[in-house]
Design a protein around this motif. Structure first.
Motif, PDB file in Angstrom:
ATOM      1  N   GLN A 195      18.401  21.933 -90.854  1.00 20.51           N
ATOM      2  CA  GLN A 195      18.381  20.828 -91.825  1.00 20.51           C
ATOM      3  C   GLN A 195      18.907  21.250 -93.190  1.00 20.51           C
ATOM      4  N   ALA A 196      18.768  22.531 -93.511  1.00 22.94           N
ATOM      5  CA  ALA A 196      19.255  23.032 -94.805  1.00 22.94           C
ATOM      6  C   ALA A 196      20.755  23.328 -94.774  1.00 22.94           C
ATOM      7  N   GLY A 197      21.390  23.134 -93.635  1.00 24.12           N
ATOM      8  CA  GLY A 197      22.834  23.352 -93.536  1.00 24.12           C
ATOM      9  C   GLY A 197      23.238  24.793 -93.283  1.00 24.12           C
ATOM     10  N   VAL A 198      22.292  25.611 -92.793  1.00 26.93           N
ATOM     11  CA  VAL A 198      22.576  27.035 -92.590  1.00 26.93           C
ATOM     12  C   VAL A 198      23.595  27.250 -91.469  1.00 26.93           C
ATOM     13  N   ILE A 199      23.531  26.446 -90.400  1.00 28.82           N
ATOM     14  CA  ILE A 199      24.488  26.615 -89.297  1.00 28.82           C
ATOM     15  C   ILE A 199      25.920  26.433 -89.796  1.00 28.82           C
ATOM     16  N   LYS A 200      26.131  25.387 -90.584  1.00 31.43           N
ATOM     17  CA  LYS A 200      27.473  25.126 -91.126  1.00 31.43           C
ATOM     18  C   LYS A 200      27.948  26.300 -91.979  1.00 31.43           C
ATOM     19  N   LYS A 201      27.045  26.846 -92.789  1.00 36.21           N
ATOM     20  CA  LYS A 201      27.403  27.968 -93.650  1.00 36.21           C
ATOM     21  C   LYS A 201      27.759  29.202 -92.823  1.00 36.21           C
ATOM     22  N   LEU A 202      26.983  29.477 -91.790  1.00 36.25           N
ATOM     23  CA  LEU A 202      27.255  30.643 -90.950  1.00 36.25           C
ATOM     24  C   LEU A 202      28.588  30.494 -90.221  1.00 36.25           C
ATOM     25  N   ILE A 203      28.902  29.279 -89.793  1.00 38.49           N
ATOM     26  CA  ILE A 203      30.193  29.040 -89.134  1.00 38.49           C
ATOM     27  C   ILE A 203      31.343  29.366 -90.089  1.00 38.49           C
ATOM     28  N   SER A 204      31.155  29.039 -91.363  1.00 37.15           N
ATOM     29  CA  SER A 204      32.213  29.307 -92.352  1.00 37.15           C
ATOM     30  C   SER A 204      32.456  30.801 -92.519  1.00 37.15           C
ATOM     31  N   LEU A 205      31.447  31.617 -92.213  1.00 36.28           N
ATOM     32  CA  LEU A 205      31.587  33.067 -92.353  1.00 36.28           C
ATOM     33  C   LEU A 205      32.407  33.692 -91.220  1.00 36.28           C
ATOM     34  N   ARG A 264      34.936  22.927 -82.490  1.00 33.38           N
ATOM     35  CA  ARG A 264      35.744  23.976 -83.118  1.00 33.38           C
ATOM     36  C   ARG A 264      34.969  25.287 -83.239  1.00 33.38           C
ATOM     37  N   ALA A 265      33.689  25.180 -83.603  1.00 30.05           N
ATOM     38  CA  ALA A 265      32.881  26.390 -83.768  1.00 30.05           C
ATOM     39  C   ALA A 265      32.716  27.126 -82.439  1.00 30.05           C
ATOM     40  N   LEU A 266      32.456  26.375 -81.362  1.00 29.07           N
ATOM     41  CA  LEU A 266      32.302  26.996 -80.038  1.00 29.07           C
ATOM     42  C   LEU A 266      33.605  27.676 -79.617  1.00 29.07           C
ATOM     43  N   SER A 267      34.719  27.012 -79.870  1.00 32.16           N
ATOM     44  CA  SER A 267      36.022  27.601 -79.535  1.00 32.16           C
ATOM     45  C   SER A 267      36.245  28.899 -80.303  1.00 32.16           C
ATOM     46  N   SER A 268      35.774  28.922 -81.553  1.00 31.25           N
ATOM     47  CA  SER A 268      35.924  30.132 -82.372  1.00 31.25           C
ATOM     48  C   SER A 268      35.143  31.291 -81.767  1.00 31.25           C
ATOM     49  N   VAL A 269      33.923  30.995 -81.302  1.00 34.37           N
ATOM     50  CA  VAL A 269      33.102  32.057 -80.694  1.00 34.37           C
ATOM     51  C   VAL A 269      33.755  32.556 -79.407  1.00 34.37           C
ATOM     52  N   ILE A 270      34.250  31.627 -78.590  1.00 34.39           N
ATOM     53  CA  ILE A 270      34.924  32.029 -77.346  1.00 34.39           C
ATOM     54  C   ILE A 270      36.133  32.908 -77.665  1.00 34.39           C
ATOM     55  N   GLU A 271      36.862  32.551 -78.716  1.00 31.62           N
ATOM     56  CA  GLU A 271      38.021  33.342 -79.136  1.00 31.62           C
ATOM     57  C   GLU A 271      37.601  34.739 -79.587  1.00 31.62           C
ATOM     58  N   LEU A 272      36.433  34.829 -80.216  1.00 27.88           N
ATOM     59  CA  LEU A 272      35.956  36.125 -80.720  1.00 27.88           C
ATOM     60  C   LEU A 272      35.578  37.087 -79.595  1.00 27.88           C
ATOM     61  N   THR A 273      35.426  36.584 -78.366  1.00 25.90           N
ATOM     62  CA  THR A 273      35.172  37.488 -77.235  1.00 25.90           C
ATOM     63  C   THR A 273      36.413  38.331 -76.928  1.00 25.90           C
ATOM     64  N   LYS A 274      37.560  37.985 -77.550  1.00 26.53           N
ATOM     65  CA  LYS A 274      38.797  38.764 -77.356  1.00 26.53           C
ATOM     66  C   LYS A 274      39.087  39.648 -78.568  1.00 26.53           C
ATOM     67  N   ASP A 275      38.163  39.676 -79.527  1.00 27.71           N
ATOM     68  CA  ASP A 275      38.387  40.407 -80.772  1.00 27.71           C
ATOM     69  C   ASP A 275      38.668  41.882 -80.510  1.00 27.71           C
ATOM     70  N   ARG A 276      39.374  42.523 -81.436  1.00 27.75           N
ATOM     71  CA  ARG A 276      39.714  43.947 -81.272  1.00 27.75           C
ATOM     72  C   ARG A 276      38.498  44.848 -81.423  1.00 27.75           C
ATOM     73  N   TYR A 277      37.447  44.348 -82.110  1.00 31.87           N
ATOM     74  CA  TYR A 277      36.265  45.178 -82.352  1.00 31.87           C
ATOM     75  C   TYR A 277      35.213  44.944 -81.260  1.00 31.87           C
ATOM     76  N   PRO A 278      34.764  46.011 -80.580  1.00 27.25           N
ATOM     77  CA  PRO A 278      33.794  45.863 -79.488  1.00 27.25           C
ATOM     78  C   PRO A 278      32.500  45.162 -79.908  1.00 27.25           C
ATOM     79  N   ARG A 279      32.006  45.474 -81.112  1.00 30.64           N
ATOM     80  CA  ARG A 279      30.740  44.864 -81.538  1.00 30.64           C
ATOM     81  C   ARG A 279      30.885  43.351 -81.693  1.00 30.64           C
TER      82      ARG A 279
END
Length: 662
Positions: A188-198, A234-249
């Motif tokens: 409700q405080a908008g934290v999810i939206k803020k975290l997505i922006s990060l 869009r946010a879900l797609s971003s997370v799926i894309e991050l599974t291909k990131d160069r950094y293992p963590r």
């Protein structure tokens, strides 16, 4: 001699320099303090042993005093002291609970939070880093999101341009967000939206946002929906894309976020493609030699736990081969061994093909070796993997588990100082106890039965429960000599006490144990009549008073088995079912009306055993059953929806009708 001569002065010099540090930390000269703080930081950083040593020597309070005095003053000229003292506090807290406890006891929290509003960005950075170190520990104080001022402050952290400050905000969420109410407040405080922006920020911000998001949406369907539907996916797609990131963590954290989504809601990420992708990704991440590889198994377990379809996918991906191969590699971190063993336990929990593969690859040998590991978590995980693979009747019958190599280390763990390890060992023993049929002597000779009996008397109800479960399985189809040995250790008084234990789950297992005890020959039935029938009376009392069907089922199985005995045994049972008190057979009638088909079935079985027409006393028992309304109720059950009940009712009524219908 040269080695001896050169070692002693170094030790003495180190001791002297340690004692010199303390007065320098309290020096009125700021430069002296800064140098002392730098020196202390360089000595303890990354060295757990030295951290503990300096904590015992009392170095934390003077460092906390430097931080507090300069933070309160807030002068720019003290920036270096603030930076160095905050860095030392963070180093003490990093990865060492004793260090976290010491810095919290020294009252550093207000001073560190004060640094976040300092005009010098380097001071802010140092304060945020130190606080993040503390919030990595479970000992850190809980942050109350529900309070409005606290939520505003958290949002200010997340909105900061300093990545360590935003990382601190994320760390606070990961540490303190535990309830649905707290998750909803953050949403409700908008934290999810803020975290997505990060997601578009630095590597540190991106990873912190992924971890925080997983915490906020876990087991919260509404929070998952808000995240997944944000800007039409869009946010879900971003997370799926991050599974291909160069950094293992980053890849691991993205996988963990997706796993939380699919475990929480059945509406998202359920297709075979994403499941397969996650399985292969996580297996690849096991190859990472660092922290990512250590954590990959735990993420893998959360993906496949209790999901047979994913077990099949993992099996086809050679998961068992790959995990066993990892276990066979050199020296591994305890956390990695624990995670792999737990992942193997999950994989082998349902499918025999997985268990057979595990045994073929000598996985059982690897688990048995881990039973003696220094880490209690590894020992417990090894027990859990053995319990899981021993669920197979085929493997139990093949005798894969019952030998001294496997049994002795498990029995030794019944004495383990860690209760969690004892419970895990009991659960493994409880499973392989079914394999003790012709080889119970191995377990008895190494003191297993004595220790099970001892643990059944524990003050810890979980230990009592699991010890009784193991004894119950050990008693299954045992010969009378074996039963006599166990009964001699337990005693009638102890068994009667366990039947009336304060914990319902313990009551159920105690009754199940007695059920197996009296199953078999006439001589076995005599056990419940020891000490003036104290056990049978305890069973009767539980049947009169318990409201739980599970307890009643086990109690009635005891009476049904006793009722299969001689005339004396049958009369004892009818006395328990239809006591002389005014309440009559109310409890037994309640069982016949029960919605639990198993309880109805065993209740009718008992009547069948009591009314064999060829037994001399059957007629008098039929009269008692008629007078108590039992026969009338059975007539109402001839069309019971449960086939077992229906068949046994007809048998019981047929026997009763032998003596006439009046």
């Amino acid at each position: 001699m040269p080695t001896s001569a050169s070692t002693s002065p170094v030790s003495a010099g180190t001791s002297r320099s340690n004692s010199d540090l303390l007065p320098r930390l309290t020096s009125p000269d700021g430069e002296v303090q800064v140098k002392a703080l730098r020196e202390l930081k360089n000595r303890i950083i990354g060295n757990r042993t030295k951290k503990l040593s300096f904590i015992k020597l009392g170095f934390v309070p003077p460092v906390a005093d430097v931080l507090a005095s300069k933070a309160q003053a807030g002068a720019d000229r003290d920036s270096n002291l603030l930076i160095q003292s905050a860095a030392v506090i963070g180093s003490f807290a990093c990865g060492v609970d004793a260090g976290v406890r010491a810095v919290l006891d020294a009252g550093v929290f207000p001073s560190l939070f004060r640094l976040l509003s300092h005009p010098d960005e380097k001071v802010v950075d140092a304060g945020a880093r130190s606080l993040r170190m503390i919030y990595q520990s479970k000992l850190a104080p809980k942050y109350e999101f529900i309070q409005e001022k606290n939520m505003e402050f958290l949002l200010s952290l997340l909105n900061s341009e300093n990545e360590n400050v935003t990382g601190l905000g994320a760390s606070i969420i990961m540490h303190s967000c535990e309830t649905i109410a707290e998750q909803n407040a953050l949403c409700q405080a908008g934290v999810i939206k803020k975290l997505i922006s990060l997601f578009g920020g630095s590597l540190s911000q991106r990873d912190a946002s992924l971890e925080s998001l997983a915490t906020i949406i876990k087991d919260n369907v509404d929070a998952v929906s808000e995240f997944v539907e944000f800007e039409i996916g869009r946010a879900l797609s971003s997370v799926i894309e991050l599974t291909k990131d160069r950094y293992p963590r980053t890849r691991l954290l993205a996988c963990m976020c997706l796993i939380v989504i699919r475990n929480t809601s059945t509406h998202y990420l359920q297709d075979i493609g994403i499941k397969t992708k996650l399985v292969y990704l996580l297996l690849e991440l096991h190859d990472d030699p660092g922290q990512v590889g250590d954590e990959a198994s735990f993420a893998f377990s959360s993906l496949i736990a209790e999901k047979e379809d994913l077990h099949k996918l993992a099996f086809e991906a050679n998961a068992i081969d790959r995990l066993c191969n990892h276990l066979q590699k050199g020296v591994l971190q305890p956390k990695r061994i624990e995670g792999i063993l737990l992942a193997l336990a999950d994989l082998c929990s349902k499918l025999d093909i997985c268990r057979s593969k595990f045994l073929t690859l000598k996985g059982l040998n690897l688990a048995v070796v881990a039973l003696t590991h220094d880490s209690s978590n590894v020992r417990a995980a090894a027990c859990i993997s053995i319990r899981s693979v021993s669920r197979s009747i085929k493997n139990l019958c093949a005798g894969d588990f019952m030998n001294e190599t496997n049994v002795i280390p498990l029995v030794e763990l019944l004495h383990d100082p860690d209760t969690c390890v004892q419970i895990a060992a009991l659960s493994a023993i409880g499973n392989i106890a079914v394999d003790f049929n012709n080889r119970r002597s191995i377990f008895i000779q190494c003191g297993g039965v004595k220790q099970l009996v001892q643990l059944s008397k524990s003050m810890d109800s979980n230990l009592r429960l699991n010890a009784l479960w193991a004894l119950r399985n050990f008693m299954f189809l045992a010969d009378n000599k074996c039963k006599e040995g166990i009964f001699g250790e337990l005693t009638a008084t102890c068994l009667a006490s366990l039947i009336c234990d304060p914990e319902p789950s313990v009551q159920e297992q105690a009754l199940a144990l007695v059920r197996n005890l009296v199953d078999g020959c006439l001589k076995s039935i005599e056990f419940v009549f020891a000490e003036d029938g104290i056990i049978l009376d305890a069973v009767g009392r539980q049947l009169q008073s318990s409201s739980k069907a599970e307890i009643a089922v086990q109690g009635m199985y005891v009476l049904s088995n006793v009722a299969s005995g001689n005339e004396f045994h049958k009369e004892a049972v009818i006395h328990q079912l239809i006591p002389q008190a005014d309440s009559g057979a109310q409890s037994f009638m309640k069982f016949l009306h029960s919605s639990d088909s198993q309880l109805r079935t065993v209740a009718i079985w008992t009547v069948v055993n009591l009314t064999f027409p060829s037994i001399p006393g059957a007629f008098s028992r039929v009269i008692k059953l008629r007078n108590a309304g039992i026969v009338s109720q059975m007539k109402n059950m001839v069309n019971d929806p449960c086939v077992d009940v229906k068949l046994r009712v007809r048998t019981a009524l047929g026997q009763c009708m032998t003596f006439g219908d009046g």
